[in-house]
Motif scaffolding. Sequence first.
Motif, PDB file in Angstrom:
ATOM      1  N   PHE A  17       3.421 -45.381   5.770  1.00  0.00           N
ATOM      2  CA  PHE A  17       3.420 -44.303   6.764  1.00  0.00           C
ATOM      3  C   PHE A  17       2.190 -43.391   6.669  1.00  0.00           C
ATOM      4  O   PHE A  17       1.615 -43.040   7.699  1.00  0.00           O
ATOM      5  CB  PHE A  17       4.754 -43.548   6.731  1.00  0.00           C
ATOM      6  N   ILE A  41       6.892 -43.324  12.221  1.00  0.00           N
ATOM      7  CA  ILE A  41       7.817 -42.953  11.150  1.00  0.00           C
ATOM      8  C   ILE A  41       9.110 -42.399  11.755  1.00  0.00           C
ATOM      9  O   ILE A  41       9.075 -41.705  12.775  1.00  0.00           O
ATOM     10  CB  ILE A  41       7.168 -41.943  10.181  1.00  0.00           C
ATOM     11  N   GLY A  42      10.220 -42.738  11.128  1.00  0.00           N
ATOM     12  CA  GLY A  42      11.518 -42.282  11.640  1.00  0.00           C
ATOM     13  C   GLY A  42      11.775 -40.845  11.248  1.00  0.00           C
ATOM     14  O   GLY A  42      12.630 -40.565  10.407  1.00  0.00           O
ATOM     15  N   TYR A 132      12.212 -52.149   3.741  1.00  0.00           N
ATOM     16  CA  TYR A 132      11.722 -50.773   3.578  1.00  0.00           C
ATOM     17  C   TYR A 132      10.756 -50.784   2.378  1.00  0.00           C
ATOM     18  O   TYR A 132      11.161 -51.153   1.267  1.00  0.00           O
ATOM     19  CB  TYR A 132      12.937 -49.879   3.332  1.00  0.00           C
ATOM     20  N   ASN A 187      16.741 -50.883   8.100  1.00  0.00           N
ATOM     21  CA  ASN A 187      15.395 -50.405   8.362  1.00  0.00           C
ATOM     22  C   ASN A 187      14.479 -51.505   7.809  1.00  0.00           C
ATOM     23  O   ASN A 187      14.571 -51.804   6.621  1.00  0.00           O
ATOM     24  CB  ASN A 187      15.147 -49.089   7.619  1.00  0.00           C
ATOM     25  N   LYS A 249      18.785 -38.229   8.589  1.00  0.00           N
ATOM     26  CA  LYS A 249      18.729 -38.751   9.956  1.00  0.00           C
ATOM     27  C   LYS A 249      19.932 -38.308  10.773  1.00  0.00           C
ATOM     28  O   LYS A 249      19.806 -38.058  11.965  1.00  0.00           O
ATOM     29  CB  LYS A 249      18.610 -40.279   9.927  1.00  0.00           C
ATOM     30  N   TYR A 347      16.422 -47.744  15.255  1.00  0.00           N
ATOM     31  CA  TYR A 347      15.164 -48.485  15.311  1.00  0.00           C
ATOM     32  C   TYR A 347      15.289 -49.692  16.228  1.00  0.00           C
ATOM     33  O   TYR A 347      16.299 -50.407  16.174  1.00  0.00           O
ATOM     34  CB  TYR A 347      14.744 -48.965  13.915  1.00  0.00           C
ATOM     35  N   ARG A 388       7.986 -52.023  15.076  1.00  0.00           N
ATOM     36  CA  ARG A 388       9.173 -51.165  15.095  1.00  0.00           C
ATOM     37  C   ARG A 388       8.929 -49.924  15.929  1.00  0.00           C
ATOM     38  O   ARG A 388       7.900 -49.262  15.771  1.00  0.00           O
ATOM     39  CB  ARG A 388       9.546 -50.761  13.660  1.00  0.00           C
TER      40      ARG A 388
HETATM   41  C1  MLT Z   1      11.015 -44.770   8.183  1.00  0.00           C
HETATM   42  O1  MLT Z   1      10.355 -44.485   9.172  1.00  0.00           O
HETATM   43  O2  MLT Z   1      11.171 -45.925   7.796  1.00  0.00           O
HETATM   44  C2  MLT Z   1      11.682 -43.662   7.455  1.00  0.00           C
HETATM   45  O3  MLT Z   1      11.396 -42.443   8.022  1.00  0.00           O
HETATM   46  C3  MLT Z   1      11.245 -43.656   6.091  1.00  0.00           C
HETATM   47  C4  MLT Z   1      12.062 -42.752   5.245  1.00  0.00           C
HETATM   48  O4  MLT Z   1      13.145 -42.321   5.620  1.00  0.00           O
HETATM   49  O5  MLT Z   1      11.574 -42.497   4.161  1.00  0.00           O
END
Ligand code: MLT
Length: 409
Positions: A17, A41-42, A132, A187, A249, A347, A388
């Motif tokens: 990221f 980025i999530g 991940y 993820n 989240k 996602y 993604r």
């Molecule tokens: C992601 O985008 O995969 C997540 O934000 C990463 C995370 O939660 O560390």
Amino acid sequence: MATINNNYLKLKAGYLFPEIARRVNSFAQAHPEAPIIRLGIGDVTEPLPSACRQAMIQAVEDMGDRSTFKGYGPEQGYEWLREKIAIHDFQSRGCDIDASEIFISDGSKCDTGNILDIFGNDNTIAVTDPVYPVYVDTNVMAGHTGDINDKGEYTGLVYLPISAENNFTAQIPSQKVDLIYLCFPNNPTGATATKEHLTAWVEYAKANNSIIFFDAAYEAFITDPDIPHSIYEIEGARECAIEFRSFSKNAGFTGTRCALTVVPKTLTAKASDGSDVELWKLWNRRQSTKFNGVSYIVQRGAEAVYSEEGKSQTRALINFYMENAQIIRQELTNANLKVYGGVNAPYVWVQTPNGLSSWDFFDKLLHTCNVVGTPGSGFGAAGEGYFRISAFNSRENVLEAMKRIIDKL
Ligand code: MLT
């Protein structure tokens, strides 16, 4: 002379990221007028639920009064928060998890890396591909792998490929592995695991004395009532699984920081003398030594997630992001792209068009549409050819990003 941990030199360029951020920042500097929309980025965009904010404001007031002031809290987290989690997240779903088995922390990312502290260096470790990247990089840092090969795989790790052919759920390995990372909802692919699939993993782990690291950071996004939210919904998981969860989240805590790790007291692994050692004791020892707990104010905010207002406000937040996911799925499907995920996870996993590589598609979207996503190859060699898109953004930005992709791609 001071020396370094040479394992860091094995790591691929940068962490995914920050590497994306670096490329986007350099594009933004060259094109300051570009209206960039970030779906990489999530990271959440919507404000904290008011129930959480009110609880944190009250907690700040508590800190201003000698009679309610708090100094160091318990390293494991406050009892009142752990109790609520045990009741609402686990016992309500039939999972036999006690508050004392829950450890509050500042993030699942941190804990999935930190957990390696209590395991030996001689374990065989399995990860899915794509995955991940934290699971892989923290094992590289800990010296559990060899070098990276031409395919972008680290020697010494067992990679379990996931693809559209296996619904992005790994086949149970034919070989014996000791530690297995599973992430559901997944993820980066957005896939989910059925009860049967998780049962097969639990049976495998029990038969092989393996431990499953179950990352359930996205469980709140499950919409299908038949999909398990916790590995402990599977019989026998108390003997073979550690679960990681997060408030990031579901309740918008990415900047506030609060998460939890469940280590059942029934979970053991072998010491070098062959004896069985309770992992709970080791994790408790690790946390008491290396961690001073999450702040009282933040834990009060997390506790409010379980109030009636908190539940309905977090549900509204989740629904909002899942509507974004639905829009992304629909619009990209209309644009003739092949999409996966986005139904029980925030996602959407997209096959890149015309055989473009993941990074080429990243560049194309950035330069042509000023939209940022995450290249699938950043999650592992088998993510090549995928991309993604995160549903975490405002409705306006999601609609605008989709319009640009449809108009310009
Ligand atoms: C992601 O985008 O995969 C997540 O934000 C990463 C995370 O939660 O560390």
